[in-house]
Design an enzyme around this catalytic site. Structure first.
Site, PDB file in Angstrom:
ATOM      1  N   HIS A 122       0.668  -1.466   0.017  1.00 40.72           N
ATOM      2  CA  HIS A 122       0.153  -0.022  -0.021  1.00 40.72           C
ATOM      3  C   HIS A 122       0.764   1.115   0.027  1.00 40.72           C
ATOM      4  CE1 HIS A 122      -3.472   2.338   0.351  1.00 40.72           C
ATOM      5  NE2 HIS A 122      -4.222   1.681   1.209  1.00 40.72           N
ATOM      6  N   ASN A 169     -11.098  -8.821 -17.461  1.00 37.79           N
ATOM      7  CA  ASN A 169     -11.357  -9.728 -18.430  1.00 37.79           C
ATOM      8  C   ASN A 169      -9.863 -10.358 -19.090  1.00 37.79           C
ATOM      9  OD1 ASN A 169     -11.797 -11.432 -20.787  1.00 37.79           O
ATOM     10  ND2 ASN A 169     -13.510 -10.202 -21.603  1.00 37.79           N
TER      11      ASN A 169
END
Length: 451
Positions: free
Chosen positions: A155, A386
């Site tokens: 992070h 995708n």
């Protein structure tokens, strides 16, 4: 091969892990160091995970590795590692070391058998623990032909917005295309002003929201860290709409959700916790540059604002609309370009001394307050993940962080029906309240996930 087991419907599911390899960028690069920005320096050394579930046909490890090597050319800091500079501050060594990539299999289990809502049972072994580098990846294949793609990132190097950019670019590369825009690492966009025109009002807000670590109050006694429960729920589109209507027509869905969660937190508070602190993560890209100059900026551009209200007031006297008004007030005061620029200046004056957000510690309530943080994952790119075989059947963040505050992250459902999926890391007491009868938080059963 390494064996790990998960409890699924009372039976053990064995996950076989093959040797981990390192995927390097497809093109060589000149080694250099990329300093973290002042806003990056506000983040502690914590890792965040994401995962995507694909029914058959699922993307193959070979295709994912090939696309990853390509996209790491433009997202080169993710192929490096975090090291300390001369002052002991973290920065990225852009060395091209690559990304650790693990292939795993669950040959005795169907993907549909996973109890994804029970995170510690169904998800924990599917999202890799990062041991080196900035990110790592694991692909787990199931006997049904489905697969789970899990990623973990540091992070300190990037926020969810930035990592979402990377995920979209990686998926595009797997489909044989490329992302529309390349990432920007221009640290000048978040550079301190010289001289720093800090105003009294800005200083007061920053000093309320953040504290140098040496002067921060001690963490409040909390059961969250030791006994935290990790769950994933879903909320219907109708419930989201109804919650917003109750909060008031001018309140956002996230403000309404945060207000509702604040009220639930008060009901879970112990007798000694007379105050409830609710925080929210606010993105500053559009606030600092309304013209879109930070649209592709890669890094952290976050602040954490919060409010504190008496537990009794929240339980007995305050309507949801009143609580939502309070949420709106403290979010609005931090959601300005001046606040973010002032925060950059404040960190600069403090360096190399580290700082932390007070919301993690119960805000000004300290040890007498519960603490809960809401971070919006509504930009999570489920429909764009995708990798050439279709969109995922399910996706979520995975963030069982070590802090004492609860952490809740709503994001859009993969069903694309207006509903939400909500990742929750909280105390058993808060989870119990969230799961009460007629709650908007619904159990994530397999019929919802896989249809």
């Amino acid at each position: 091969m390494v064996k790990e087991t998960n409890e699924v419907h009372g039976a053990e599911v064995t996950i076989l892990t093959s040797a981990t390899m390192t995927v390097a960028p497809a093109l060589p690069m000149q080694e250099h160091r990329l300093p973290l920005s002042n806003l990056d320096l506000l983040l502690p050394p914590i890792d965040v995970g994401v995962f995507f579930c694909y029914l058959q046909p699922a993307p193959t490890a070979a295709a994912l590795k090939e696309a990853l090597a390509k996209v790491l050319v433009t997202y080169y800091p993710l192929a490096g590692e975090v090291v300390a500079n001369a002052d002991g501050e973290p920065e990225v060594l852009c060395s091209g070391r690559g990304v650790d990539f693990t292939e795993a299999s669950a040959d005795d289990a169907e993907l549909r058998e996973l109890r994804l809502g029970m995170v510690d049972e169904g998800v924990e072994k599917l999202v890799p623990a990062k041991k080196a580098g900035v990110i790592c990846v694991q692909v787990t294949k199931f006997k049904c032909g489905g697969a789970v793609v899990g990623c973990t990132f540091d992070h300190r190097v990037c926020d969810a917005y930035s990592f979402n950019m990377f995920l979209v670019a990686w998926a595009a590369a797997a489909r044989g295309g490329s992302a529309a825009l390349a990432p920007s690492f221009r640290r000048s966009l978040v550079a301190p002003r010289d001289p720093s025109p800090r105003t009294h009002s800005t200083d007061a807000l920053i000093d309320r929201l953040f504290s140098p670590l040496s002067s921060a109050p001690p963490p409040p006694p909390s059961s969250v860290t030791a006994t935290a429960v990790n769950r994933i729920y879903h909320i219907s589109a109708a419930d989201v709409k109804e919650l917003q209507a109750r909060a008031g027509p001018t309140r956002t869905k996230l403000e309404a959700f945060t207000a509702h969660l604040w009220q639930l937190s008060s009901r879970a508070a112990s007798e000694r916790q007379s105050l409830c602190c609710m925080g929210m993560v606010v993105d500053g890209r559009g606030r600092m540059f309304p013209d879109g100059a930070m649209e592709t900026y890669f890094g952290n551009v976050l602040t954490i604002t919060y409010g504190v209200i008496g537990s009794g007031d929240l339980r007995r006297r305050m309507a949801l609309a009143d609580v939502a008004d309070d949420v709106h007030r403290w979010v609005r005061e931090a959601a300005t370009g001046e606040h973010f620029r002032g925060l950059v200046d404040w960190v600069e004056a403090l360096r190399p001394k580290p700082a932390a957000a007070r919301a993690y510690l119960g805000g000004t309530g300290g040890a007498e307050a519960t603490a809960c943080i809401v971070s919006s994952g509504m930009g999570f790119p489920v429909s764009e993940a995708n990798f050439g075989t279709g969109v995922p059947a399910f996706a979520s963040y995975h963030f069982p962080w070590p802090a004492g505050a609860a952490y809740v992250m709503p994001m859009p459902s993969a069903r694309a029906d207006g509903g939400w999926v909500v990742y929750v890391h909280a105390s058993p007491e808060l989870v119990k309240v969230m799961e009460e009868k007629h709650s908007i938080f619904k159990a994530l059963d397999n019929s919802y996930v896989f249809g």
